[in-house]
Design a protein around this motif. Sequence first.
Motif, mmCIF file in Angstrom:
data_model
loop_
_atom_site.group_PDB
_atom_site.id
_atom_site.type_symbol
_atom_site.label_atom_id
_atom_site.label_comp_id
_atom_site.label_asym_id
_atom_site.label_seq_id
_atom_site.Cartn_x
_atom_site.Cartn_y
_atom_site.Cartn_z
ATOM 1 N N VAL A 148 0.846 -1.193 0.000
ATOM 2 C CA VAL A 148 0.000 0.000 0.000
ATOM 3 C C VAL A 148 0.879 1.240 0.000
ATOM 4 O O VAL A 148 1.909 1.280 0.670
ATOM 5 C CB VAL A 148 -0.923 0.012 1.234
ATOM 6 C CG1 VAL A 148 -1.777 1.275 1.270
ATOM 7 C CG2 VAL A 148 -1.811 -1.229 1.249
ATOM 8 N N GLY A 149 0.460 2.266 -0.750
ATOM 9 C CA GLY A 149 1.146 3.547 -0.741
ATOM 10 C C GLY A 149 0.419 4.550 0.130
ATOM 11 O O GLY A 149 -0.805 4.483 0.303
ATOM 12 N N THR A 150 1.170 5.507 0.671
ATOM 13 C CA THR A 150 0.562 6.547 1.499
ATOM 14 C C THR A 150 1.405 7.807 1.417
ATOM 15 O O THR A 150 2.479 7.821 0.816
ATOM 16 C CB THR A 150 0.424 6.090 2.954
ATOM 17 O OG1 THR A 150 -0.378 7.032 3.680
ATOM 18 C CG2 THR A 150 1.777 5.986 3.639
ATOM 19 N N PHE A 151 0.914 8.877 2.029
ATOM 20 C CA PHE A 151 1.679 10.117 2.138
ATOM 21 C C PHE A 151 1.778 10.488 3.617
ATOM 22 O O PHE A 151 1.012 9.990 4.455
ATOM 23 C CB PHE A 151 1.060 11.230 1.295
ATOM 24 C CG PHE A 151 -0.368 11.550 1.610
ATOM 25 C CD1 PHE A 151 -0.691 12.583 2.473
ATOM 26 C CD2 PHE A 151 -1.409 10.820 1.043
ATOM 27 C CE1 PHE A 151 -2.012 12.891 2.761
ATOM 28 C CE2 PHE A 151 -2.733 11.119 1.316
ATOM 29 C CZ PHE A 151 -3.038 12.151 2.185
ATOM 30 N N PRO A 152 2.740 11.355 3.982
ATOM 31 C CA PRO A 152 3.093 11.509 5.398
ATOM 32 C C PRO A 152 1.969 11.853 6.352
ATOM 33 O O PRO A 152 1.853 11.244 7.423
ATOM 34 C CB PRO A 152 4.165 12.614 5.360
ATOM 35 C CG PRO A 152 4.811 12.445 4.029
ATOM 36 C CD PRO A 152 3.692 12.066 3.095
ATOM 37 N N THR A 153 1.103 12.844 6.028
ATOM 38 C CA THR A 153 0.115 13.247 7.021
ATOM 39 C C THR A 153 -0.898 12.151 7.307
ATOM 40 O O THR A 153 -1.308 11.959 8.458
ATOM 41 C CB THR A 153 -0.627 14.528 6.572
ATOM 42 O OG1 THR A 153 -1.097 14.357 5.232
ATOM 43 C CG2 THR A 153 0.292 15.724 6.631
ATOM 44 N N VAL A 154 -1.313 11.406 6.294
ATOM 45 C CA VAL A 154 -2.216 10.284 6.521
ATOM 46 C C VAL A 154 -1.475 9.127 7.179
ATOM 47 O O VAL A 154 -2.038 8.403 8.002
ATOM 48 C CB VAL A 154 -2.885 9.854 5.197
ATOM 49 C CG1 VAL A 154 -3.517 8.477 5.324
ATOM 50 C CG2 VAL A 154 -3.943 10.859 4.797
ATOM 51 N N GLY A 155 -0.192 8.963 6.805
ATOM 52 C CA GLY A 155 0.612 7.913 7.430
ATOM 53 C C GLY A 155 0.781 8.115 8.921
ATOM 54 O O GLY A 155 1.033 7.157 9.659
ATOM 55 N N ALA A 156 0.637 9.349 9.372
ATOM 56 C CA ALA A 156 0.790 9.645 10.800
ATOM 57 C C ALA A 156 -0.545 9.815 11.513
ATOM 58 O O ALA A 156 -0.568 10.110 12.706
ATOM 59 C CB ALA A 156 1.612 10.920 10.971
ATOM 60 N N SER A 157 -1.661 9.616 10.817
ATOM 61 C CA SER A 157 -2.956 9.864 11.442
ATOM 62 C C SER A 157 -3.949 8.744 11.169
ATOM 63 O O SER A 157 -4.105 7.820 11.972
ATOM 64 C CB SER A 157 -3.515 11.210 10.945
ATOM 65 O OG SER A 157 -3.567 11.238 9.524
ATOM 66 N N LEU A 205 -5.703 16.543 9.478
ATOM 67 C CA LEU A 205 -5.011 15.276 9.697
ATOM 68 C C LEU A 205 -3.540 15.450 10.024
ATOM 69 O O LEU A 205 -2.891 14.499 10.472
ATOM 70 C CB LEU A 205 -5.158 14.370 8.470
ATOM 71 C CG LEU A 205 -6.537 13.749 8.252
ATOM 72 C CD1 LEU A 205 -6.556 12.914 6.983
ATOM 73 C CD2 LEU A 205 -6.955 12.902 9.454
ATOM 74 N N ALA A 206 -2.994 16.659 9.803
ATOM 75 C CA ALA A 206 -1.591 16.910 10.138
ATOM 76 C C ALA A 206 -1.420 17.341 11.589
ATOM 77 O O ALA A 206 -0.298 17.625 12.020
ATOM 78 C CB ALA A 206 -1.018 17.983 9.215
ATOM 79 N N LEU A 207 -2.515 17.353 12.343
ATOM 80 C CA LEU A 207 -2.478 17.926 13.689
ATOM 81 C C LEU A 207 -2.680 16.875 14.766
ATOM 82 O O LEU A 207 -3.323 17.138 15.781
ATOM 83 C CB LEU A 207 -3.549 19.021 13.793
ATOM 84 C CG LEU A 207 -3.467 20.114 12.722
ATOM 85 C CD1 LEU A 207 -4.605 21.108 12.883
ATOM 86 C CD2 LEU A 207 -2.113 20.808 12.780
ATOM 87 N N GLU A 208 -2.159 15.681 14.545
ATOM 88 C CA GLU A 208 -2.296 14.614 15.549
ATOM 89 C C GLU A 208 -1.596 14.976 16.855
ATOM 90 O O GLU A 208 -2.077 14.690 17.929
ATOM 91 C CB GLU A 208 -1.731 13.313 14.991
ATOM 92 C CG GLU A 208 -2.618 12.653 13.959
ATOM 93 C CD GLU A 208 -3.858 12.022 14.560
ATOM 94 O OE1 GLU A 208 -3.735 11.206 15.488
ATOM 95 O OE2 GLU A 208 -4.967 12.339 14.096
ATOM 96 N N GLY A 209 -0.438 15.601 16.756
ATOM 97 C CA GLY A 209 0.317 15.977 17.964
ATOM 98 C C GLY A 209 0.573 17.468 17.962
ATOM 99 O O GLY A 209 1.396 17.959 17.191
#
Length: 303
Positions: free
Chosen positions: A97-106, A249-253
Amino acid sequence: MVLDVRRILLFTEVARRGSVTATARALNYTPSAVSQQVSRLEAEAGQPLLERHARGVTLTDAGRALAERGERIERELTAAENELADFAGLRAGTLRVGTFPTVGASLLPRAVIAFREAHPDVRLTVRSARIAGLWAMLENREVEMSLMWDYDWNRIDREDIVVTPLADDPPALLVSKDHPLSDRSSAALADFADDPWITRADHHPVAEALARSCHAAGFEPQIAYEAHDYQEAQAMVAAGIGVALAPTLALEGIRAGVSVLPLQPPAPVRRILLVRMSDHVLTPAAQAFAGFLRDAASADTAS
Protein backbone atom coordinates in the motif's frame (compact mmCIF):
# COMPACT_ATOMS: atom_id res chain seq x y z
CA MET A 1 3.15 -35.06 -28.20
CA VAL A 2 0.53 -33.06 -26.28
CA LEU A 3 -1.15 -34.80 -23.37
CA ASP A 4 -4.50 -33.68 -22.00
CA VAL A 5 -4.16 -33.16 -18.24
CA ARG A 6 -7.82 -34.01 -17.60
CA ARG A 7 -7.38 -37.36 -19.35
CA ILE A 8 -4.23 -38.02 -17.35
CA LEU A 9 -6.16 -37.45 -14.13
CA LEU A 10 -8.96 -39.73 -15.32
CA PHE A 11 -6.43 -42.38 -16.30
CA THR A 12 -4.79 -42.07 -12.87
CA GLU A 13 -8.14 -42.82 -11.27
CA VAL A 14 -8.53 -45.91 -13.48
CA ALA A 15 -5.06 -47.05 -12.45
CA ARG A 16 -5.88 -46.47 -8.80
CA ARG A 17 -9.17 -48.41 -8.93
CA GLY A 18 -7.95 -51.09 -11.35
CA SER A 19 -11.19 -51.01 -13.33
CA VAL A 20 -12.89 -48.85 -15.93
CA THR A 21 -16.28 -49.78 -14.53
CA ALA A 22 -15.34 -48.88 -10.94
CA THR A 23 -13.93 -45.54 -12.13
CA ALA A 24 -17.07 -44.78 -14.12
CA ARG A 25 -19.25 -45.57 -11.10
CA ALA A 26 -17.15 -43.40 -8.77
CA LEU A 27 -17.09 -40.40 -11.12
CA ASN A 28 -20.67 -40.77 -12.36
CA TYR A 29 -19.58 -41.46 -15.94
CA THR A 30 -20.55 -44.29 -18.26
CA PRO A 31 -17.92 -47.03 -18.75
CA SER A 32 -17.87 -46.27 -22.47
CA ALA A 33 -17.09 -42.60 -21.79
CA VAL A 34 -14.16 -43.56 -19.57
CA SER A 35 -12.88 -46.06 -22.15
CA GLN A 36 -13.07 -43.41 -24.88
CA GLN A 37 -11.05 -40.92 -22.87
CA VAL A 38 -8.39 -43.53 -22.06
CA SER A 39 -8.21 -44.50 -25.73
CA ARG A 40 -7.70 -40.88 -26.72
CA LEU A 41 -4.95 -40.55 -24.12
CA GLU A 42 -3.25 -43.64 -25.55
CA ALA A 43 -3.47 -42.05 -29.00
CA GLU A 44 -1.85 -38.90 -27.61
CA ALA A 45 0.86 -40.98 -25.93
CA GLY A 46 1.39 -43.06 -29.06
CA GLN A 47 1.39 -46.36 -27.16
CA PRO A 48 -0.88 -48.56 -25.02
CA LEU A 49 -1.24 -47.63 -21.38
CA LEU A 50 -3.63 -50.38 -20.26
CA GLU A 51 -4.00 -54.09 -20.91
CA ARG A 52 -7.72 -54.85 -20.68
CA HIS A 53 -9.03 -58.20 -19.44
CA ALA A 54 -12.23 -59.61 -18.01
CA ARG A 55 -11.50 -58.79 -14.39
CA GLY A 56 -10.21 -55.27 -14.96
CA VAL A 57 -7.09 -53.64 -16.35
CA THR A 58 -3.34 -53.98 -15.96
CA LEU A 59 -0.97 -51.09 -16.52
CA THR A 60 1.75 -51.25 -19.11
CA ASP A 61 5.17 -49.90 -18.13
CA ALA A 62 4.28 -46.64 -19.87
CA GLY A 63 0.90 -46.60 -18.13
CA ARG A 64 2.52 -47.14 -14.74
CA ALA A 65 4.94 -44.24 -15.33
CA LEU A 66 2.12 -41.96 -16.47
CA ALA A 67 -0.05 -42.89 -13.48
CA GLU A 68 2.79 -41.93 -11.15
CA ARG A 69 3.03 -38.58 -12.91
CA GLY A 70 -0.71 -38.25 -12.63
CA GLU A 71 -0.56 -38.70 -8.87
CA ARG A 72 2.04 -35.92 -8.68
CA ILE A 73 -0.21 -33.67 -10.78
CA GLU A 74 -3.08 -34.40 -8.39
CA ARG A 75 -0.93 -33.44 -5.41
CA GLU A 76 0.21 -30.22 -7.09
CA LEU A 77 -3.35 -29.27 -8.01
CA THR A 78 -4.50 -29.92 -4.46
CA ALA A 79 -1.64 -27.80 -3.15
CA ALA A 80 -2.55 -25.03 -5.60
CA GLU A 81 -6.21 -25.13 -4.52
CA ASN A 82 -5.20 -24.95 -0.86
CA GLU A 83 -2.78 -22.11 -1.53
CA LEU A 84 -5.38 -20.13 -3.42
CA ALA A 85 -7.84 -20.79 -0.62
CA ASP A 86 -5.30 -19.35 1.82
CA PHE A 87 -5.02 -16.19 -0.25
CA ALA A 88 -8.79 -15.92 -0.59
CA GLY A 89 -9.22 -16.56 3.12
CA LEU A 90 -6.48 -14.03 4.02
CA ARG A 91 -4.29 -16.72 5.57
CA ALA A 92 -1.31 -15.89 3.34
CA GLY A 93 -0.01 -13.35 0.86
CA THR A 94 1.44 -9.86 0.71
CA LEU A 95 -0.32 -6.51 0.46
CA ARG A 96 1.58 -3.39 -0.67
CA VAL A 97 0.00 0.00 0.00
CA GLY A 98 1.15 3.55 -0.74
CA THR A 99 0.56 6.55 1.50
CA PHE A 100 1.68 10.12 2.14
CA PRO A 101 3.09 11.51 5.40
CA THR A 102 0.11 13.25 7.02
CA VAL A 103 -2.22 10.28 6.52
CA GLY A 104 0.61 7.91 7.43
CA ALA A 105 0.79 9.64 10.80
CA SER A 106 -2.96 9.86 11.44
CA LEU A 107 -5.64 7.82 9.69
CA LEU A 108 -3.53 4.97 8.31
CA PRO A 109 -2.18 3.48 11.58
CA ARG A 110 -5.70 2.71 12.81
CA ALA A 111 -6.43 0.76 9.64
CA VAL A 112 -3.08 -1.06 9.86
CA ILE A 113 -3.68 -2.14 13.45
CA ALA A 114 -7.19 -3.39 12.69
CA PHE A 115 -6.04 -5.26 9.56
CA ARG A 116 -3.11 -6.97 11.30
CA GLU A 117 -5.30 -8.04 14.20
CA ALA A 118 -7.87 -9.52 11.79
CA HIS A 119 -5.39 -11.04 9.29
CA PRO A 120 -2.02 -11.63 10.98
CA ASP A 121 -0.81 -14.04 8.29
CA VAL A 122 -0.92 -11.44 5.50
CA ARG A 123 2.31 -9.49 5.17
CA LEU A 124 1.53 -5.77 4.93
CA THR A 125 4.07 -3.38 3.38
CA VAL A 126 3.49 0.39 3.36
CA ARG A 127 5.44 2.83 1.16
CA SER A 128 5.33 6.57 1.85
CA ALA A 129 6.02 9.24 -0.78
CA ARG A 130 4.89 12.52 -2.28
CA ILE A 131 2.21 12.44 -4.99
CA ALA A 132 4.63 11.95 -7.89
CA GLY A 133 6.25 9.00 -6.14
CA LEU A 134 2.88 7.44 -5.35
CA TRP A 135 1.85 7.65 -9.01
CA ALA A 136 5.09 5.98 -10.06
CA MET A 137 4.59 3.14 -7.57
CA LEU A 138 1.00 2.59 -8.70
CA GLU A 139 1.87 2.58 -12.39
CA ASN A 140 4.84 0.24 -11.83
CA ARG A 141 2.69 -2.06 -9.66
CA GLU A 142 5.01 -1.54 -6.69
CA VAL A 143 1.87 -0.94 -4.63
CA GLU A 144 -1.58 -2.38 -5.16
CA MET A 145 -3.37 0.79 -4.15
CA SER A 146 -2.45 4.12 -2.62
CA LEU A 147 -3.82 6.82 -0.40
CA MET A 148 -3.76 10.22 -2.14
CA TRP A 149 -5.38 13.65 -1.88
CA ASP A 150 -6.58 16.47 -4.09
CA TYR A 151 -8.14 19.94 -3.95
CA ASP A 152 -10.96 21.50 -5.95
CA TRP A 153 -8.53 23.12 -8.38
CA ASN A 154 -6.50 19.98 -9.15
CA ARG A 155 -8.91 17.04 -8.98
CA ILE A 156 -7.42 13.63 -9.70
CA ASP A 157 -9.17 12.65 -12.90
CA ARG A 158 -7.70 9.92 -15.08
CA GLU A 159 -9.46 7.31 -17.17
CA ASP A 160 -7.06 4.54 -16.13
CA ILE A 161 -7.72 4.73 -12.38
CA VAL A 162 -10.47 4.05 -9.86
CA VAL A 163 -10.84 6.70 -7.14
CA THR A 164 -12.64 6.07 -3.85
CA PRO A 165 -13.13 9.19 -1.66
CA LEU A 166 -12.55 8.38 2.00
CA ALA A 167 -12.86 11.66 3.86
CA ASP A 168 -12.72 15.45 3.66
CA ASP A 169 -9.78 17.03 5.46
CA PRO A 170 -10.57 20.66 6.34
CA PRO A 171 -7.76 23.06 7.25
CA ALA A 172 -7.11 24.77 10.55
CA LEU A 173 -5.15 27.83 11.61
CA LEU A 174 -2.17 27.42 13.90
CA VAL A 175 -1.42 30.44 16.05
CA SER A 176 0.81 31.05 19.04
CA LYS A 177 -0.80 30.86 22.47
CA ASP A 178 0.31 34.47 22.86
CA HIS A 179 -1.56 35.64 19.77
CA PRO A 180 -4.43 38.06 20.55
CA LEU A 181 -6.92 35.81 18.72
CA SER A 182 -5.70 32.48 20.17
CA ASP A 183 -8.74 32.03 22.41
CA ARG A 184 -11.28 32.17 19.59
CA SER A 185 -13.38 29.11 18.82
CA SER A 186 -12.87 29.68 15.09
CA ALA A 187 -11.36 32.22 12.74
CA ALA A 188 -11.46 33.60 9.22
CA LEU A 189 -8.40 34.09 7.06
CA ALA A 190 -9.16 37.79 6.70
CA ASP A 191 -8.64 38.20 10.46
CA PHE A 192 -4.96 37.40 9.89
CA ALA A 193 -4.33 39.50 6.80
CA ASP A 194 -1.66 41.56 8.61
CA ASP A 195 0.08 38.59 10.23
CA PRO A 196 3.28 37.02 8.91
CA TRP A 197 2.69 33.49 7.59
CA ILE A 198 4.52 30.21 7.85
CA THR A 199 4.04 28.10 4.74
CA ARG A 200 5.41 24.86 3.30
CA ALA A 201 8.63 24.87 1.31
CA ASP A 202 9.49 23.30 -2.05
CA HIS A 203 6.25 24.33 -3.81
CA HIS A 204 4.21 22.08 -1.52
CA PRO A 205 0.50 21.99 -2.46
CA VAL A 206 -0.45 23.38 0.95
CA ALA A 207 1.52 26.50 0.03
CA GLU A 208 -0.68 26.81 -3.04
CA ALA A 209 -3.76 26.25 -0.88
CA LEU A 210 -2.65 29.09 1.40
CA ALA A 211 -1.96 31.46 -1.48
CA ARG A 212 -5.29 30.72 -3.18
CA SER A 213 -7.25 31.06 0.05
CA CYS A 214 -5.62 34.34 1.03
CA HIS A 215 -6.17 35.77 -2.43
CA ALA A 216 -9.84 34.77 -2.22
CA ALA A 217 -10.01 36.57 1.15
CA GLY A 218 -8.58 39.71 -0.45
CA PHE A 219 -4.95 39.83 0.68
CA GLU A 220 -1.47 38.64 -0.20
CA PRO A 221 0.12 36.57 2.61
CA GLN A 222 3.43 37.83 3.95
CA ILE A 223 5.62 34.73 4.09
CA ALA A 224 7.96 34.77 7.09
CA TYR A 225 9.13 31.14 7.05
CA GLU A 226 9.04 28.11 4.76
CA ALA A 227 8.84 24.86 6.74
CA HIS A 228 9.66 21.38 5.44
CA ASP A 229 7.12 19.55 7.63
CA TYR A 230 4.28 20.36 9.98
CA GLN A 231 6.27 19.80 13.16
CA GLU A 232 8.73 22.45 12.00
CA ALA A 233 5.81 24.73 11.15
CA GLN A 234 4.36 24.23 14.64
CA ALA A 235 7.70 25.06 16.24
CA MET A 236 7.87 28.34 14.35
CA VAL A 237 4.27 29.14 15.27
CA ALA A 238 4.99 28.47 18.94
CA ALA A 239 8.04 30.76 18.71
CA GLY A 240 5.85 33.57 17.39
CA ILE A 241 7.36 33.73 13.90
CA GLY A 242 3.90 33.72 12.32
CA VAL A 243 0.65 31.84 11.81
CA ALA A 244 0.17 28.77 9.62
CA LEU A 245 -2.43 26.82 7.69
CA ALA A 246 -2.47 23.04 8.12
CA PRO A 247 -4.81 20.15 7.22
CA THR A 248 -6.62 18.69 10.22
CA LEU A 249 -5.01 15.28 9.70
CA ALA A 250 -1.59 16.91 10.14
CA LEU A 251 -2.48 17.93 13.69
CA GLU A 252 -2.30 14.61 15.55
CA GLY A 253 0.32 15.98 17.96
CA ILE A 254 0.05 19.66 18.89
CA ARG A 255 3.08 21.06 20.67
CA ALA A 256 2.91 23.31 23.68
CA GLY A 257 2.46 26.97 22.84
CA VAL A 258 0.26 26.36 19.78
CA SER A 259 -3.48 26.98 19.49
CA VAL A 260 -5.58 25.37 16.76
CA LEU A 261 -8.44 27.43 15.38
CA PRO A 262 -10.97 25.82 13.04
CA LEU A 263 -11.14 27.85 9.85
CA GLN A 264 -14.46 29.36 8.83
CA PRO A 265 -15.60 28.85 5.22
CA PRO A 266 -14.55 29.41 2.57
CA ALA A 267 -11.61 27.14 3.21
CA PRO A 268 -9.51 24.86 0.95
CA VAL A 269 -10.78 21.41 1.96
CA ARG A 270 -8.75 18.55 0.53
CA ARG A 271 -10.16 15.11 -0.20
CA ILE A 272 -8.47 11.98 1.11
CA LEU A 273 -8.68 9.30 -1.58
CA LEU A 274 -7.90 5.65 -2.17
CA VAL A 275 -6.63 5.11 -5.71
CA ARG A 276 -5.91 2.03 -7.79
CA MET A 277 -5.26 1.37 -11.46
CA SER A 278 -8.50 0.43 -13.23
CA ASP A 279 -6.97 -2.66 -14.86
CA HIS A 280 -5.98 -4.06 -11.48
CA VAL A 281 -8.58 -6.16 -9.65
CA LEU A 282 -8.08 -5.88 -5.91
CA THR A 283 -7.00 -9.03 -4.10
CA PRO A 284 -9.09 -10.18 -1.11
CA ALA A 285 -6.42 -8.69 1.17
CA ALA A 286 -6.66 -5.31 -0.55
CA GLN A 287 -10.44 -5.38 -0.40
CA ALA A 288 -10.30 -6.08 3.33
CA PHE A 289 -7.75 -3.32 3.93
CA ALA A 290 -9.84 -0.84 1.96
CA GLY A 291 -12.72 -1.63 4.31
CA PHE A 292 -10.57 -0.88 7.36
CA LEU A 293 -9.47 2.40 5.75
CA ARG A 294 -13.10 3.40 5.27
CA ASP A 295 -13.84 2.51 8.88
CA ALA A 296 -10.88 4.56 10.09
CA ALA A 297 -11.90 7.52 7.95
CA SER A 298 -15.49 7.31 9.21
CA ALA A 299 -14.35 7.17 12.83
CA ASP A 300 -12.06 10.13 12.27
CA THR A 301 -14.86 12.17 10.71
CA ALA A 302 -17.23 11.27 13.54
CA SER A 303 -14.72 12.36 16.16
